[in-house]
Design a protein around this motif. Structure first.
Motif, PDB file in Angstrom:
ATOM      1  N   VAL A 344       0.740  -1.136   0.002  1.00  0.00           N
ATOM      2  CA  VAL A 344       0.036  -0.015   0.101  1.00  0.00           C
ATOM      3  C   VAL A 344       0.997   1.223   0.010  1.00  0.00           C
ATOM      4  O   VAL A 344       1.696   1.675   0.964  1.00  0.00           O
ATOM      5  N   GLN A 345       0.871   1.908  -0.958  1.00  0.00           N
ATOM      6  CA  GLN A 345       1.506   3.231  -1.223  1.00  0.00           C
ATOM      7  C   GLN A 345       1.004   4.541  -0.594  1.00  0.00           C
ATOM      8  O   GLN A 345      -0.142   4.702  -1.286  1.00  0.00           O
ATOM      9  N   LYS A 346       1.215   4.685   0.458  1.00  0.00           N
ATOM     10  CA  LYS A 346       0.515   6.291   1.200  1.00  0.00           C
ATOM     11  C   LYS A 346       0.889   7.340   0.481  1.00  0.00           C
ATOM     12  O   LYS A 346       1.863   7.402  -0.606  1.00  0.00           O
ATOM     13  N   GLU A 347       0.300   8.522   0.621  1.00  0.00           N
ATOM     14  CA  GLU A 347       0.892   9.625  -0.030  1.00  0.00           C
ATOM     15  C   GLU A 347       2.029   9.964   0.351  1.00  0.00           C
ATOM     16  O   GLU A 347       2.498   9.960   1.363  1.00  0.00           O
ATOM     17  N   LYS A 348       2.788  10.497  -0.680  1.00  0.00           N
ATOM     18  CA  LYS A 348       4.147  11.035  -0.762  1.00  0.00           C
ATOM     19  C   LYS A 348       4.301  12.130   0.430  1.00  0.00           C
ATOM     20  O   LYS A 348       3.486  13.020   0.314  1.00  0.00           O
ATOM     21  N   PRO A 349       5.348  12.290   1.248  1.00  0.00           N
ATOM     22  CA  PRO A 349       5.331  13.347   2.272  1.00  0.00           C
ATOM     23  C   PRO A 349       5.802  14.533   1.646  1.00  0.00           C
ATOM     24  O   PRO A 349       6.923  14.178   0.800  1.00  0.00           O
ATOM     25  N   THR A 350       5.770  15.701   1.833  1.00  0.00           N
ATOM     26  CA  THR A 350       6.097  16.713   1.219  1.00  0.00           C
ATOM     27  C   THR A 350       5.933  17.965   1.980  1.00  0.00           C
ATOM     28  O   THR A 350       4.724  18.134   2.571  1.00  0.00           O
ATOM     29  N   THR A 351       6.587  18.956   2.282  1.00  0.00           N
ATOM     30  CA  THR A 351       6.588  20.172   2.900  1.00  0.00           C
ATOM     31  C   THR A 351       6.801  21.447   1.682  1.00  0.00           C
ATOM     32  O   THR A 351       7.023  22.463   2.089  1.00  0.00           O
ATOM     33  N   ASP A 352       6.962  21.313   0.522  1.00  0.00           N
ATOM     34  CA  ASP A 352       7.240  22.259  -0.592  1.00  0.00           C
ATOM     35  C   ASP A 352       6.157  23.377  -0.438  1.00  0.00           C
ATOM     36  O   ASP A 352       4.955  23.024  -0.521  1.00  0.00           O
ATOM     37  N   GLY A 353       6.590  24.588  -0.217  1.00  0.00           N
ATOM     38  CA  GLY A 353       5.916  25.711  -0.109  1.00  0.00           C
ATOM     39  C   GLY A 353       5.258  25.970   1.240  1.00  0.00           C
ATOM     40  O   GLY A 353       4.411  26.893   1.417  1.00  0.00           O
ATOM     41  N   ARG A 354       5.503  25.117   2.244  1.00  0.00           N
ATOM     42  CA  ARG A 354       4.793  25.182   3.511  1.00  0.00           C
ATOM     43  C   ARG A 354       5.756  26.185   4.232  1.00  0.00           C
ATOM     44  O   ARG A 354       6.874  26.364   4.163  1.00  0.00           O
TER      45      ARG A 354
END
Length: 670
Positions: A344-354
């Motif tokens: 199960v591939q969960k959503e990719k972690p990202t903080t771009d723009g945060r």
């Protein structure tokens, strides 16, 4: 003679192999310490030496008079002797204490009480201070004469640092997978784990995953990993189940939890963004969770794990041995199946723009600040997109002092931009933290001033972009660097320039080699790590691997002349260390090649600036210097200052640099 020696070695190897195959029982072996006298007389190979600590010697390259009484001023070595009252230099063994746990616990500056104690130290026998010595001390124990008789649990063994113990456990990795040629495995018993280590692997049975073993040895530490230096090892049973303990990455990030798991097999889930190439036999792969807590996976090439089969930007089920490198905990995968893509591939972690609002506690150095309250679990912010000179080191030479001076100026300047209690905005990139868990961010004041960019504009920082990066950011910061460089500000001041880029300094200071391919943002090409300086400072970017560079749209750059010269110089140094080039010829040729490198850099700079006349004159000087280098090599060969094989190798390297039309004898550019 070499061919004859190789033949004899092969014959003995065959005999040894036949003898070892004939011995099937018992599956146990032992290896004991040697005396100081033996170590001096037979000063080669790995060994454990037993002797009395009698003092220290100098920090120069030659064996000093020795210091045999407190107070002591040198913490990098010890003197061992077979007699606690020995002072005769020929009967003293100098021991190198690298910057590890052994130095911390044995050096006489901090532990004068150890003077006169009997100790066993493991390391590599070889010349030290130009006399027989013991280098790279990796572990020690006190020779108190006690002999263990009954097994203790692994947990008890772990808490018995410096003592000899007997313990039992199940091996969780085949020997040879993590450290070929040595005995280096881990055992676990359901409650704890520990490393088993010996330089002399061939004195013990070949242990495999699932073997239940009984071991006797001394408990020590190396790079903060608790280990048993093995004296005896016996395989009790085989094919036992090896259980992995399931934890979350967040739980493993807790130092107490990771320490309790050290030596045991662990399984957890993590997101792997990038997969680097192997470098010097290993690779560090970073896994993160949804909260961006980082974990280093140290993958050794000897495991046979094919990094090319691993996909980036995926969630993985990760199995590995819980271990440690200095102050950082890490997992050691053992085989390809230890890294499997999650079903199960969960959503990719990202903080771009945060963005996050935070309050400054203090300025740490030119590109690091501390926060009053944690953001994403960390109170330390490493400035994104830039690199300032370092200040963490001990000054031992001119390069160190130059780095320290510029680093102090950068920190002082950042202190004029930010004060304790200031509220700032942290602008995060795609990767929120580095491998140390520090937040990667641009730090913007409430009045809108981007302090990262300001440090570059004023010449206190160089740009430092590691993929992934945004093109517009490279252009914005690159323009700021170019302007500061042209104005001669800060680290670009021609009267007091920074002599070593911070990332180069860090590699030298830590004894590492550069490994990240360097890219030219303008041409979208990249070069090997050691050719980074062939790319203009303002357009230099870095990648985790060549595969990353190519995914970013960069293509390999034809090897530059500077790069070829750097390689030639590196080869020359290796030949000199091997004794195949005399000192005098090495110094001459090293100076010649350095002249060629500097002339080529000046020529390239003039060419980039459109100054054809200056570039032509420098090319003329370069060709003269190239001819002189060849003549010096030829002269050294005639004087038998270089072996025939090395002479031809160096000559071939110089010939590859030969100008198509030397231009010698023509007029200089006018």
């Amino acid at each position: 003679m070499k061919r004859f020696a190789r033949h004899i070695a092969i014959v003995w190897l065959a005999i040894f192999t036949l003898l070892m195959t004939a011995v099937v029982s018992p599956v146990a072996a032992a290896a004991g310490p040697i005396t100081v006298a033996d170590a001096i007389a037979n000063n080669d190979g790995a060994a454990t030496v037993e002797g009395y600590i009698v003092g220290t010697t100098s920090t120069t390259s030659s064996f000093g008079t020795g210091n045999f009484a407190a107070p002591f001023s040198v913490n990098t070595n010890l003197l061992l002797a077979d007699d606690p009252d020995e002072r005769e230099k020929t009967k003293l063994l100098p021991v190198q204490l690298p910057n590890n746990t052994v130095r911390q616990q044995l050096n006489l500056v901090d532990h004068a009480e150890h003077l006169g104690k009997k100790v066993r130290i493991s390391g590599d026998l070889g010349a030290y201070f130009s006399v027989p010595g013991l280098r790279n001390a990796s572990s020690f124990s006190w020779a108190d004469g006690t002999e263990p008789s009954e097994p203790v649990s692994i947990q008890e063994a772990r808490s018995s640092l410096g003592s000899r113990v007997i313990t039992e456990g199940i091996v969780n990795v085949d020997n040879g997978v993590l450290y070929p040629g040595k005995l280096s495995v881990y055992i676990q018993d359901g409650d704890a784990g520990i490393q088993l280590f010996s330089h002399n692997a061939n004195q013990f049975p070949a242990v495999k995953k699932g073997d239940q073993v009984r071991v006797k040895g001394t408990v020590g530490e190396y790079d903060n990993v608790t280990q048993i230096i093995v004296e005896e090892l016996e395989v009790l049973t085989q094919n036992q189940p090896v259980e992995a303990k399931a934890v979350t990455l967040e739980q493993y990030r807790d130092a107490a939890t990771a320490e309790a798991l050290e030596g045991q097999l662990v399984i957890l889930e993590g997101f792997i963004r990038h997969v680097p190439d192997y470098y010097n036999g290993g690779a560090n792969v970073t896994a993160i969770n949804e909260n961006f807590d980082p974990l280093t996976l140290r993958i050794w090439e000897s495991t046979g794990i094919d990094l090319g089969l691993l996909e980036g930007e995926k969630w993985y089920q990760i199995t590995g041995i819980s271990s440690q490198y200095r102050d950082s905990y890490q997992l050691l995968p053992r085989e390809q199946s230890d890294l499997t893509v999650s079903d199960v591939q969960k959503e990719k972690p990202t903080t771009d723009g945060r963005q996050f609002e935070a309050v400054v506690e203090r300025v740490v150095d030119g590109d690091t600040i501390r926060l009053q309250e944690p953001v994403l679990g960390s109170t330390t912010v490493r400035y994104l997109n830039i690199d300032t000179p370092e200040t963490y080191h001990k000054v031992e030479n001119e390069l160190d002092q130059n780095q320290m001076d510029h680093g102090n100026r950068a920190g002082a300047y950042l202190g004029t931009l930010l004060s304790p209690g200031d509220t700032v905005i942290l602008q995060l990139g795609e990767e929120p933290t580095d491998s140390y868990g520090r937040i990667l961010a641009e730090v913007v004041r409430q009045d809108g001033l981007n302090t990262n960019l300001k440090l570059v504009e004023e010449g206190y920082a160089a740009t430092y972009f590691i993929w992934p990066f945004k093109n517009e950011e490279v252009e914005r910061y690159g323009a700021a660097l170019k302007s500061a460089k042209e104005a001669g500000k800060g680290i670009w001041n021609p009267d007091d320039p920074l002599l070593e880029q911070p990332f180069v300094f860090r590699a030298r200071e830590r004894g590492d080699e550069l490994f990240r391919p360097a890219g030219d943002y303008r041409s979208k090409t990249y070069v090997p790590a050691d050719q980074w300086d062939s790319i203009p400072d303002e357009w230099r970017v870095f990648f985790h691997s060549e595969a990353d560079a190519q995914r970013a749209g960069y293509q390999p750059q034809a090897q530059t002349r500077t790069g070829q010269l750097e390689q030639l110089r590196s080869q020359l140094g290796q030949y000199h260390q091997a004794g195949e080039v005399t000192n005098s010829l090495f110094k001459q040729l090293d100076n010649d090649v350095e002249t060629l490198i500097q002339l080529e850099k000046q020529r390239k700079q003039a060419e980039d600036q459109g100054d054809a006349k200056k570039a032509g004159n420098l090319q003329y000087q370069w060709e003269k210097a190239w001819s002189k280098t060849g003549a010096d090599l030829e002269k050294g060969y005639r004087k038998q200052q270089v072996t025939v094989e090395v002479y031809h190798g160096l000559k071939e390297g110089l010939d590859r640099l030969a100008p198509a039309d030397s231009g010698l004898g023509k007029e200089k550019a006018s």
